[in-house]
Enzyme design. Sequence first.
Site, PDB file in Angstrom:
ATOM      1  N   SER B 112     -28.442 -21.136  -2.499  1.00  0.00           N
ATOM      2  CA  SER B 112     -29.207 -21.519  -1.305  1.00  0.00           C
ATOM      3  C   SER B 112     -28.404 -21.310  -0.032  1.00  0.00           C
ATOM      4  O   SER B 112     -27.167 -21.392  -0.033  1.00  0.00           O
ATOM      5  CB  SER B 112     -29.573 -22.997  -1.428  1.00  0.00           C
ATOM      6  OG  SER B 112     -29.968 -23.528  -0.182  1.00  0.00           O
ATOM      7  N   TYR B 134     -26.473 -31.198  -1.653  1.00  0.00           N
ATOM      8  CA  TYR B 134     -27.169 -30.081  -2.292  1.00  0.00           C
ATOM      9  C   TYR B 134     -26.382 -28.785  -2.090  1.00  0.00           C
ATOM     10  O   TYR B 134     -26.145 -28.025  -3.035  1.00  0.00           O
ATOM     11  CB  TYR B 134     -28.562 -29.962  -1.680  1.00  0.00           C
ATOM     12  CG  TYR B 134     -29.404 -28.811  -2.168  1.00  0.00           C
ATOM     13  CD1 TYR B 134     -29.943 -28.812  -3.445  1.00  0.00           C
ATOM     14  CD2 TYR B 134     -29.692 -27.738  -1.327  1.00  0.00           C
ATOM     15  CE1 TYR B 134     -30.740 -27.763  -3.879  1.00  0.00           C
ATOM     16  CE2 TYR B 134     -30.498 -26.694  -1.744  1.00  0.00           C
ATOM     17  CZ  TYR B 134     -31.023 -26.707  -3.026  1.00  0.00           C
ATOM     18  OH  TYR B 134     -31.812 -25.673  -3.452  1.00  0.00           O
ATOM     19  N   LYS B 138     -24.552 -26.440  -4.895  1.00  0.00           N
ATOM     20  CA  LYS B 138     -24.854 -25.012  -5.059  1.00  0.00           C
ATOM     21  C   LYS B 138     -23.584 -24.168  -4.896  1.00  0.00           C
ATOM     22  O   LYS B 138     -23.397 -23.174  -5.607  1.00  0.00           O
ATOM     23  CB  LYS B 138     -25.921 -24.579  -4.054  1.00  0.00           C
ATOM     24  CG  LYS B 138     -27.315 -25.146  -4.341  1.00  0.00           C
ATOM     25  CD  LYS B 138     -27.881 -24.581  -5.641  1.00  0.00           C
ATOM     26  CE  LYS B 138     -29.322 -25.026  -5.894  1.00  0.00           C
ATOM     27  NZ  LYS B 138     -29.839 -24.524  -7.201  1.00  0.00           N
TER      28      LYS B 138
END
Lengths: 305, 305
Positions: B112, B134, B138
């Site tokens: 991402s 997050y 990732k």
Amino acid sequence: MSVVVTGAAGFLGNRLAQNLAKRGAQVVLCDQIEPPVVPAGGRALVGPLEETLGAAIASDTRAVVHLAAVVSSGAERDFDLGYRVNVDGLRGTLEACRARCAQPPKFVFASSLAVFGATDAADDATPTTPLNSYGAQKAIGELLVNDYSRKGFVDGRSVRLPTISIRPGAPNAAASGFASSILREPLAGQRAVCPMDLDTDLWLASPRSALRSLEHALDVDGAAFGDYRCVNAPGVTVSVEEMLAALARHGGDRGLVDFVPDPAVAAIVGTWPARFDTSKAAAMGFPDACSIDAMVRSHIEDELN
Amino acid sequence: MSVVVTGAAGFLGNRLAQNLAKRGAQVVLCDQIEPPVVPAGGRALVGPLEETLGAAIASDTRAVVHLAAVVSSGAERDFDLGYRVNVDGLRGTLEACRARCAQPPKFVFASSLAVFGATDAADDATPTTPLNSYGAQKAIGELLVNDYSRKGFVDGRSVRLPTISIRPGAPNAAASGFASSILREPLAGQRAVCPMDLDTDLWLASPRSALRSLEHALDVDGAAFGDYRCVNAPGVTVSVEEMLAALARHGGDRGLVDFVPDPAVAAIVGTWPARFDTSKAAAMGFPDACSIDAMVRSHIEDELN
């Protein structure tokens, strides 16, 4: 001040524990083996890290210096061990801080130049694209330390140490071990093997310099790191030829060094940058690293006299 | 060809499974909930990922597309869940490949733009200094996929997807969910809330474009990635104002969008770059992303007709 040092039987960890004790800290020394020195006021917890963390990290722990690690060749040889110690061991230590400490403790994480890959020069904005498992594990560690800091679980500080030379004692499983042995062994009248060419450049720091970096990382205001809790520690760029010239200047016989290329070492060390921009460290007040001559001199002073 | 898709009940995963089945693959669809469509020749394995991996990944598995994830606001809200799913879930999937597959399977990992932090523009050499959990998870995933690839356990490909717009269906826990809802809801005659200013720039890709990127990542020769198995996927830079102008051009009422600033969303989305250099993707043959008008049009075609 109660400070936990993991990997405290290692030569850096043990000296750091002694230095911190001299500064008045109550040091808890964690390692799988008995630390050679337990400073006054300190206590040693010997065993697997996951078993000693519960007794080591407590409500009043003010700082943790996490040095416990499987080094580069070791992590490359045993993939599972590397991830278990270098990633899961760090995560367990961060979790223990989160679960037990009354206030977010300062958390110094010994990272490494190995987080970089396939670049000749690096600065603090160079991407971490490691080409060895040790570097991948250290880069993962930096991300964990930053995220645990951002969430307020620890007050983290990742310090990317150069290759350390001259590491005293017996060789370890670091691919860069030759950077110590080609000086240490001839200074003791013994033969050594150099797996890399004379014109190989290395990014080095003496044990004293690495200790100063770790101690400064503990002392500095965490806000000085800015958005991201990581810094390239000071070092010096030195070629193998320059190392051997310094050896000769300090009475060592460079004829004791045999050159035997080792592809496994080249595959790891050859991907590490040898030139660094450490302006972030300088701006944060990290002391400069010493010259190759001072490295050899301090080894003679600290280990051979 | 046997292909495992994790997160296969999600809208991207489910469409990808259908597309791969049309191309002749036997698709294994893993998710915690029942996938809305199980294509002909495919089979669904419903349950926690760690429990279904054993039945999903087998000696003859040729490829894995790992989409299972807790999205940005979810991972920020529940730290433990984020690490368990986004890091441990990935590691478990990589380990299953290593343990079970006769040959290293192709392994596409949906990364991402959230791996970047505090930069307005990014290219493939921008450091991953994420400022949300997050993104940290990732970025850790990219390091794992690269290291497992380097060791020959998988043939990995990490693809950093833009924010996807227009995501169909109900809002999810992505901080960037508004990038879909401010178009999707008015197109359906409903009100929507925009937590960011009109001049906020976003890095977007349509579902069709994201699917093309994932499929291309599966098709491309792994060697095309070079030293590091990661690429910024194509996208387009669009401001909220440009999105609402496109909405109006396609018959939507931009008066249905209420502006209610949300600091929690700004703290996550505001750290993501909105401008990308995707020349690596272009050189690797990834198809260009479509314009904001084509995004709106394809949503109308795919979802509303």
